[in-house]
Design a protein around this motif. Structure first.
Motif, PDB file in Angstrom:
ATOM      1  N   TYR A  19       0.860  -1.203  -0.148  1.00 46.88           N
ATOM      2  CA  TYR A  19      -0.096  -0.004  -0.083  1.00 46.88           C
ATOM      3  C   TYR A  19       0.904   1.233   0.008  1.00 46.88           C
ATOM      4  N   ASN A  20       0.470   2.297  -0.572  1.00 51.22           N
ATOM      5  CA  ASN A  20       0.968   3.664  -0.426  1.00 51.22           C
ATOM      6  C   ASN A  20       0.104   4.188   0.734  1.00 51.22           C
ATOM      7  N   ILE A  21       0.860   5.131   1.559  1.00 48.08           N
ATOM      8  CA  ILE A  21       0.427   6.034   2.525  1.00 48.08           C
ATOM      9  C   ILE A  21       0.669   7.220   2.346  1.00 48.08           C
ATOM     10  N   GLY A  22       0.132   7.915   1.654  1.00 45.88           N
ATOM     11  CA  GLY A  22       0.379   9.515   1.273  1.00 45.88           C
ATOM     12  C   GLY A  22      -0.845  10.312   1.351  1.00 45.88           C
ATOM     13  N   ASN A  23      -0.571  11.704   1.387  1.00 46.42           N
ATOM     14  CA  ASN A  23      -1.805  12.495   1.512  1.00 46.42           C
ATOM     15  C   ASN A  23      -2.398  12.846   0.067  1.00 46.42           C
TER      16      ASN A  23
ATOM     17  N   ALA B  31       1.130  10.314  -4.104  1.00 40.97           N
ATOM     18  CA  ALA B  31       0.531   8.895  -3.594  1.00 40.97           C
ATOM     19  C   ALA B  31      -0.727   8.680  -4.514  1.00 40.97           C
ATOM     20  N   ASP B  32      -0.938   7.774  -4.904  1.00 40.06           N
ATOM     21  CA  ASP B  32      -2.134   6.911  -5.409  1.00 40.06           C
ATOM     22  C   ASP B  32      -2.600   5.900  -4.147  1.00 40.06           C
ATOM     23  N   VAL B  33      -3.620   6.459  -3.244  1.00 38.53           N
ATOM     24  CA  VAL B  33      -4.024   5.697  -2.435  1.00 38.53           C
ATOM     25  C   VAL B  33      -5.252   4.866  -2.641  1.00 38.53           C
ATOM     26  N   SER B  34      -5.619   4.517  -3.674  1.00 38.10           N
ATOM     27  CA  SER B  34      -7.120   3.881  -4.191  1.00 38.10           C
ATOM     28  C   SER B  34      -7.368   2.727  -3.350  1.00 38.10           C
ATOM     29  N   ASP B  35      -6.103   1.773  -3.307  1.00 39.14           N
ATOM     30  CA  ASP B  35      -6.146   0.629  -2.517  1.00 39.14           C
ATOM     31  C   ASP B  35      -6.441   0.668  -1.075  1.00 39.14           C
ATOM     32  N   LEU B  36      -5.818   1.826  -0.589  1.00 39.74           N
ATOM     33  CA  LEU B  36      -6.334   1.971   0.694  1.00 39.74           C
ATOM     34  C   LEU B  36      -7.714   2.289   1.040  1.00 39.74           C
ATOM     35  N   MET B  37      -7.943   2.919   0.234  1.00 38.91           N
ATOM     36  CA  MET B  37      -9.601   3.619   0.167  1.00 38.91           C
ATOM     37  C   MET B  37     -10.315   2.255   0.092  1.00 38.91           C
ATOM     38  N   ALA B  38     -10.152   1.421  -1.191  1.00 40.04           N
ATOM     39  CA  ALA B  38     -11.152   0.144  -1.336  1.00 40.04           C
ATOM     40  C   ALA B  38     -11.021  -0.718  -0.181  1.00 40.04           C
ATOM     41  N   ASP B  39      -9.865  -0.766   0.473  1.00 38.90           N
ATOM     42  CA  ASP B  39      -9.962  -1.930   1.305  1.00 38.90           C
ATOM     43  C   ASP B  39     -10.195  -1.467   2.740  1.00 38.90           C
ATOM     44  N   PHE B  40      -9.813  -0.401   3.093  1.00 37.79           N
ATOM     45  CA  PHE B  40     -10.104   0.196   4.504  1.00 37.79           C
ATOM     46  C   PHE B  40     -11.086   1.276   4.692  1.00 37.79           C
TER      47      PHE B  40
END
Length: 351
Positions: free
Chosen positions: A274-278, A316-325
């Motif tokens: 995962y990316n964790i960015g603003n 950062a593309d955080v789409s996976d973080l959004m989708a999963d959490f």
């Protein structure tokens, strides 16, 4: 769950240990307290967690005076024998590996430190996870792995085979090593690519700390890429929230993973990145202006070209973080810088 956090005297490790201890998790924190930067800050963090400097003997577990379920051990990850004994004795459920030799520029000066800590140390962590049935290994990677990649925002689905520093190469290596252990030994592993973390108790070698100190002391600051550098500055509380969410949910493997069109961020194995960015890049010149406004002082700027090992922009593309959490970092740089400067003035007793 009983969790080992490595790098607990570090910036991110300290904040994570505070949050997990507050919610009642049983934690053992590990750190070697090296002198890469001012150790008084590391001891300050440990003191806030309930540990006294005089009690910190090598390879001795001590209990926190503040949190009933928090302990500390001073240990090197390269110390395979004692690390193995720690895992044997403590029966951890999960590991969060934040210990590493940090710094892009320092990797140009002292490459061996990165091999010792980030490669040999990480190998020892993986071996212990393998031998002691760890249920989930969460580990710190870095946005620096994107290297020469200019496609933005940076996605975990992008190729990251062109690092620009040994630090970045060591983090890329960690991801590859973790996948191998996930595949061979079914160990759930999650790598987190952090994007320019900042906030209270931050590292003295990072831009916000350096700029704040210099401006207050009427000293010039080095502004690389002539202030046109862009960074996806991410506030520490957002980083911690991301780590907690990920740590609580180990990957199980992607049954739909396509080996003919492989997604680098996932696998048949229980492996995830995962990316964790603003997700809001800020130009360095604006970042400095915000510091100046908060301090009420102008900076003396020494404008310089881009340094070796640096990239002009991160995003950062955080789409996976959004989708999963259903989570993404949200703290603005204005808010984050204010919190840091309030802490800085308090820590150094500046009125």
């Amino acid at each position: 769950m009983k969790i080992l956090i490595t790098g607990i005297a570090g910036f991110i490790g300290y904040h994570l240990a505070s949050v997990l201890s507050e919610r009642g998790d049983e934690i053992i924190g590990l750190d070697n307290i090296n002198d890469y930067y001012d150790v008084s800050i590391k001891f300050g963090r440990l003191n806030n967690l309930g540990f006294t400097e005089s009690d910190l003997a090598y390879n001795c577990i001590i209990r926190s005076h503040k949190y009933s379920k928090l302990s500390f051990i001073k240990l090197n990850l390269e110390d395979k024998k004692n690390l193995d004994q720690l895992f044997l004795k403590e029966s951890f459920d999960k590991v969060i590996n934040l210990a590493a030799q940090a710094g892009v520029r320092y990797s140009l000066e002292n490459p061996q430190a990165y091999i010792d800590s980030n490669i040999i140390g990480f190998t020892n962590i993986l071996e212990c996870c393998r031998n002691y049935s760890i249920k989930h290994l969460t580990y710190a990677s870095s946005s620096s792995v994107y290297g020469l990649n200019e496609k933005q925002p940076f996605s975990t689905k992008d190729n990251v085979d062109h690092p620009l520093s040994l630090y970045a190469a060591s983090k890329k290596s960690n991801e590859l090593m973790a996948h191998t252990y996930s595949h061979l030994f079914n160990i759930p592993t999650t790598g987190l690519r952090f994007f320019t973390v900042y906030g209270p108790w931050g590292r003295p070698d990072m831009a916000l700390f350096l700029f704040t100190k210099a401006i207050l002391n009427n000293e010039p600051i080095s502004v690389y890429n002539f202030g046109k550098m862009q960074r996806d500055f991410t506030y520490i509380a957002d980083i911690i929230e991301g780590i907690v969410q990920v740590n609580d949910h180990p990957p199980s493997g992607n049954k739909n993973w396509d080996p003919q069109n492989p997604d680098p961020s996932t696998s048949f194995a229980p492996y995830k990145l995962y990316n964790i960015g603003n997700s809001k890049p800020v130009e360095l010149s604006y970042f400095i202006e915000t510091i100046e406004k908060e301090l009420g002082k102008r900076a003396i700027k020494n404008l310089l070209p881009l340094q070796a090992g640096d990239v002009p922009s991160t995003f950062a593309d955080v789409s996976d973080l959004m989708a999963d959490f259903n989570f993404k970092p949200e703290t603005s740089v204005e808010t984050g810088i204010k919190h840091f400067i309030d802490w800085y003035k308090s820590f150094y007793q500046i009125t």
